[in-house]
Write a protein that holds these residues in place. Structure first.
Motif, mmCIF file in Angstrom:
data_model
loop_
_atom_site.group_PDB
_atom_site.id
_atom_site.type_symbol
_atom_site.label_atom_id
_atom_site.label_comp_id
_atom_site.label_asym_id
_atom_site.label_seq_id
_atom_site.Cartn_x
_atom_site.Cartn_y
_atom_site.Cartn_z
ATOM 1 N N GLY A 70 0.813 -1.280 0.058
ATOM 2 C CA GLY A 70 0.247 -0.059 -0.045
ATOM 3 C C GLY A 70 0.688 1.248 0.093
ATOM 4 O O GLY A 70 0.722 2.192 0.787
ATOM 5 N N HIS A 73 -0.497 4.640 -0.349
ATOM 6 C CA HIS A 73 -1.433 5.069 0.893
ATOM 7 C C HIS A 73 -0.416 5.920 1.796
ATOM 8 O O HIS A 73 -0.811 6.984 2.488
ATOM 9 C CB HIS A 73 -2.122 4.155 1.486
ATOM 10 C CG HIS A 73 -3.139 3.345 0.950
ATOM 11 N ND1 HIS A 73 -3.072 2.288 -0.184
ATOM 12 C CD2 HIS A 73 -4.702 3.525 0.995
ATOM 13 C CE1 HIS A 73 -4.310 1.809 -0.508
ATOM 14 N NE2 HIS A 73 -5.190 2.838 -0.010
ATOM 15 N N THR A 115 -6.053 4.036 8.071
ATOM 16 C CA THR A 115 -5.620 3.663 6.774
ATOM 17 C C THR A 115 -5.311 2.048 6.782
ATOM 18 O O THR A 115 -5.930 1.481 5.716
ATOM 19 C CB THR A 115 -4.325 4.495 6.143
ATOM 20 O OG1 THR A 115 -4.467 5.805 6.351
ATOM 21 C CG2 THR A 115 -3.652 3.779 4.840
ATOM 22 N N ARG A 119 -7.478 -0.881 4.421
ATOM 23 C CA ARG A 119 -7.150 -1.568 3.823
ATOM 24 C C ARG A 119 -7.444 -2.974 3.985
ATOM 25 O O ARG A 119 -7.675 -3.915 3.276
ATOM 26 C CB ARG A 119 -5.455 -1.737 3.836
ATOM 27 C CG ARG A 119 -4.704 -0.498 3.409
ATOM 28 C CD ARG A 119 -3.530 -0.713 3.545
ATOM 29 N NE ARG A 119 -2.832 -1.867 2.733
ATOM 30 C CZ ARG A 119 -1.846 -2.565 3.244
ATOM 31 N NH1 ARG A 119 -1.074 -2.477 4.504
ATOM 32 N NH2 ARG A 119 -1.341 -3.712 2.600
#
Length: 216
Positions: A70, A73, A115, A119
């Motif tokens: 990620g 992100h 965050t 996910r």
């Protein structure tokens, strides 16, 4: 035919030197404007731009250096925290331009966990991504110290604080680089460049508090 990435030392060393030179130029420019511009906040505008550029480069390279899942992100999170911290230091009046620093770090920490929740629980490397994001949040937030130090240095008549601090960090980075040259992974130009930028950003708040002691 595969292309081989440049040696890490060929990336980190110039990055640290160029980053330190940019910070030094911002500090000298603020000193040249004088105390009146520092009081009005104009002296810190160039430094805020310099810190913003360093934050952007670090935010892109940091998750790639660590190989985090990620990555985008993490990059966007670090960008938001770093920019918010620098702008808060720029817009907060003296005598305490870093009064919002703990708040921006706290928001960044909260956003990191949110965050990872977004996910999903089944995603890979959640622990690594969380720890890497948290460390990155602290680094980019501390970089706002360079914005605060130029105003307090101009008011106190100590224009050498930024050049000395940035130069010392760059030299220290080069020393560590020389000692650990064989252990730095080849993770691409931006990933390795984060190693040269990170110490410069992290030292910002330390330079600010040293300046406050000199101004007392």
């Amino acid at each position: 035919m595969s292309t081989r990435s440049p040696a890490p030392t060929a990336i980190v060393a110039p990055t640290a030197v160029v980053g330190a030179a940019a910070l030094i130029s911002g500090g000298l420019f603020a000193a040249a404007l004088g105390a009146e511009a520092a009081t009005e906040g104009a002296a810190a505008v160039p430094m805020a731009g310099i810190v913003g550029v360093l934050v952007a480069a670090f935010a892109y390279g940091w998750p790639r250096l660590l190989g985090l899942a990620g990555r985008w992100h993490v990059t966007w999170l670090l960008l938001l925290v770093g920019f918010a911290s620098a702008l808060a230091a720029l817009w907060t009046p003296l005598p305490n331009p870093l009064q919002w620093l703990p708040v921006t770090i706290a928001v960044g920490v909260l956003a990191t966990f949110v965050t990872q929740l977004v996910r999903g629980t089944g995603t890979s490397q959640r622990l690594e991504a969380t720890l890497g994001s948290l460390l990155g949040v602290v680094v980019v937030a501390l970089g706002s110290g360079w914005v605060g130090v130029v105003t307090t240095a101009a008011l106190a008549g100590t224009p050498l604080t930024v050049p000395v601090a940035a130069g010392a960090v760059a030299l220290g980075t080069l020393g560590v680089l020389w000692a650990l040259a064989q252990r730095i992974p080849r993770v691409g130009i931006w990933g390795v460049a984060a190693l040269g930028i990170g110490p410069l950003l992290a030292a910002g708040s330390a330079a600010y508090f040293v300046q406050r002691l000199l101004s007392a």
